[in-house]
Design a protein around this motif. Structure first.
Motif, PDB file in Angstrom:
ATOM      1  N   GLN A  17     -11.670 -11.823  -3.320  1.00 45.54           N
ATOM      2  CA  GLN A  17     -10.269 -11.761  -3.749  1.00 45.54           C
ATOM      3  C   GLN A  17      -9.491 -12.905  -3.113  1.00 45.54           C
ATOM      4  OE1 GLN A  17      -6.694  -8.502  -4.054  1.00 45.54           O
ATOM      5  NE2 GLN A  17      -7.734  -8.637  -2.106  1.00 45.54           N
ATOM      6  N   LYS A  53      -5.695  -3.969 -10.469  1.00 41.20           N
ATOM      7  CA  LYS A  53      -6.648  -4.852  -9.789  1.00 41.20           C
ATOM      8  C   LYS A  53      -8.089  -4.455 -10.100  1.00 41.20           C
ATOM      9  CE  LYS A  53      -3.712  -5.965  -5.818  1.00 41.20           C
ATOM     10  NZ  LYS A  53      -3.602  -5.861  -4.345  1.00 41.20           N
ATOM     11  N   SER A  78     -11.527 -10.882   1.269  1.00 44.64           N
ATOM     12  CA  SER A  78     -10.243 -11.350   0.758  1.00 44.64           C
ATOM     13  C   SER A  78      -9.748 -12.483   1.648  1.00 44.64           C
ATOM     14  CB  SER A  78      -9.199 -10.221   0.748  1.00 44.64           C
ATOM     15  OG  SER A  78      -9.634  -9.141  -0.048  1.00 44.64           O
ATOM     16  N   TYR A 103      -9.655 -13.537  -8.660  1.00 47.05           N
ATOM     17  CA  TYR A 103     -10.950 -13.006  -8.233  1.00 47.05           C
ATOM     18  C   TYR A 103     -12.038 -13.998  -8.628  1.00 47.05           C
ATOM     19  CZ  TYR A 103      -7.918  -9.035  -7.838  1.00 47.05           C
ATOM     20  OH  TYR A 103      -6.863  -8.234  -7.507  1.00 47.05           O
TER      21      TYR A 103
END
Length: 407
Positions: free
Chosen positions: A359, A224, A140, A389
Motif C-alpha cells: 500500500q 480499500k 504500507s 496499491y
C-alpha cells in the motif's frame, strides 16, 4: 516537494507549551488559526499525519511541570495541554464539552479535530471489521510523488523471478534486477464526510459524531478492500491477471475423486495448495465472498459419517492432531481466509501475503481536511486519503474456481 528528514524533527523536540501555545489563543482567533495552519504545513513537510508528527515533535519531559504529562507520549501530551480528551477521559461528558469549547474558541486547535474524533470512536465503539485491508497487504509506506510499477527479472531466465539457488564453487549467483516501467501506480482518492456547524457541535457534544464516524471508517475500509481485490484479480498494466485453476482439473480417481461443482472439495483444495507450493509460491491467504466463506466453513462443519454416535467434524479431527483451526492447515502451517464482497462467486483467490501487495499513501493526504477546518465556520469531518496499491511479484496469485462444472 522533498520530505524533511525525521531525525531533524526528533533532534529539535519541544515542550507542549513551546509548540502549541499560539494554537490555544482565545483572544486572537486569527493568530490561533494561522498557528494551526502552520502546524499542519510543518507536519506535511515531514510526510507525517498529525498524530505521528506530534508524537515525534513533542517531548513531555521538557514541560515546565513534566509530572502533569507523566506516562503520555507527545500526541497525548498535546491533547492534555489543549484541554482535549485523553484516554479514559472519553467517558467524561464534561471533558467532551470542554473539547467542543476548545475547538470553537481556538480555531487553530481544529488541526487535531479528525484525530480526536477518531479516538472517541475507538473508545466508544468496539466494532469488528469483517473486511479489513491489513489482512491483504504486506506493507504500507508513505510516498511523495509518482511511483512507477516495478518488476523483478532474473538475469539468467527472464521467466523466473527466483534469485536464490545453490551455486557451485566459483559459480555465479543468480541476480534479479528490479526494473521500473513507464507506467505509474494508480492512486485513488478515497473518502467521504459529514458537516455540522461549530455552534451545533458545541451545544450537542463532541461524541455526537461517534456513530457516523464509525460507519465512515467501515465504508472506507470496504472501499480499500475492493480496490485491492480488483488488483489481485486483474493485475495491472505490467502484471498479468491471476491465472485460473479449475477444481475439476484435479479430479483423480485414486487420490481426490471427482469434485461436485459449486462446493469446495477438501482434497481438491489441498491438491491446489500443494501444486502452488511445489511451484515455489506457497499460498498462505485466500480471498472469497460471503458465500465462499460459508463453503469454506462447511469444509470443517459437516460431521464425518461412519463412526456412529462419535462422529466428529473434520475440524475436530484436525484439532485432535494439534492443528490450529483458523484456516486449511498444510505442512503444519495455516492458510487464512480473508473476506471480500467483491470476489466473484464460486472462486477463491490464493496468494502469498508477504510478497504480493504493497500500500502506498501520499504524504500529507490525510491532513488536508484539518487545514480546511481551521479556515471555515463548520466542521467537516472527513476520512480521506490518497492511496495506491502495487503488486510486488506477479507470480504469487492464482484463482481456484470451484463453481464451474466440468465441460
Amino acid at each position: 516537494m522533498d520530505l524533511l528528514p525525521l531525525n531533524q524533527l526528533t533532534a529539535n523536540r519541544q515542550s507542549p507549551d513551546a509548540l502549541l501555545a499560539k494554537l490555544c489563543l482565545r483572544n486572537d482567533r486569527d493568530a490561533s488559526a494561522s498557528a494551526g495552519r502552520q502546524l499542519v504545513q510543518t507536519a506535511r513537510q515531514y510526510g507525517l499525519e498529525m498524530r505521528d508528527y506530534l508524537r515525534l515533535a513533542i517531548d513531555p519531559l521538557k514541560a515546565e511541570r513534566p509530572e502533569e504529562f507523566d506516562g503520555l507520549n507527545g500526541y497525548e501530551a498535546a491533547l492534555k495541554y489543549m484541554n482535549l480528551p485523553v484516554g479514559n477521559d472519553y467517558d467524561s461528558g464534561v471533558v467532551l464539552d470542554l473539547a467542543s469549547d476548545t475547538f470553537e474558541y481556538s480555531p487553530g486547535t481544529r488541526a487535531l479535530f479528525p484525530e480526536v474524533v477518531d479516538d472517541v470512536v475507538r473508545s466508544a465503539s468496539r466494532q469488528v471489521d469483517y473486511e479489513n485491508l491489513e489482512s491483504l497487504v504486506a506493507s504500507s509506506r508513505t510516498i511523495n510523488g509518482v511511483v512507477m510499477i516495478s518488476t523483478v527479472i532474473n538475469d539468467e531466465d527472464p521467466n523466473d523471478a527466483k534469485v536464490f539457488a545453490p551455486v557451485s564453487e566459483f559459480g555465479r549467483f543468480r541476480i534479479g534486477t528490479i526494473k521500473t516501467s513507464e507506467t505509474s501506480v494508480r492512486m485513488w482518492k478515497i473518502g467521504g464526510g459529514y458537516r455540522t456547524s461549530y455552534e451545533f457541535n458545541r451545544r450537542s457534544r463532541l461524541d455526537l459524531l461517534t456513530p457516523y464516524a464509525a460507519r465512515m471508517q467501515r465504508e472506507l475500509g470496504l472501499s480499500k478492500v475492493g480496490l485491492v481485490t480488483d488488483l489481485l484479480i486483474n493485475g495491472d498494466t505490467i502484471n498479468q491477471p491471476a491465472a485460473i485453476k479449475y477444481q475439476y482439473s484435479f479430479d483423480d480417481a485414486k487420490r481426490t475423486g471427482v469434485a461436485e461443482a459449486g462446493r469446495i472439495s477438501y482434497k481438491h483444495l489441498l491438491a491446489w495448495f500443494v501444486q502452488r507450493a511445489r511451484a515455489g509460491v506457497p499460498i498462505d491467504t485466500v480471498v472469497g465472498n460471503w458465500d465462499a466463506y460459508l463453503d469454506w466453513l462447511f469444509l470443517f462443519a459437516t460431521p464425518i459419517a461412519g463412526t456412529g454416535t462419535n462422529d466428529r467434524t473434520a475440524a475436530e479431527n484436525l484439532a485432535a492432531t494439534g492443528f490450529r483451526i483458523g484456516g486449511v492447515p498444510i505442512l503444519n502451517g495455516q492458510v487464512n481466509f480473508v473476506l471480500s464482497t467483491t470476489m466473484p462467486a464460486g472462486q477463491l483467490l490464493g496468494f502469498r501475503k508477504a510478497e504480493t501487495v504493497e500500500q502506498l499513501t501520499e504524504a500529507g493526504s490525510l491532513i488536508n481536511e484539518s487545514e480546511r477546518a481551521i479556515t471555515t465556520q463548520s466542521i467537516t469531518y472527513v476520512k480521506s486519503e490518497v492511496s495506491g496499491y502495487r503488486l510486488v511479484f506477479g507470480d504469487t496469485r492464482e484463482i481456484y474456481d470451484y463453481g464451474a462444472a466440468k465441460p
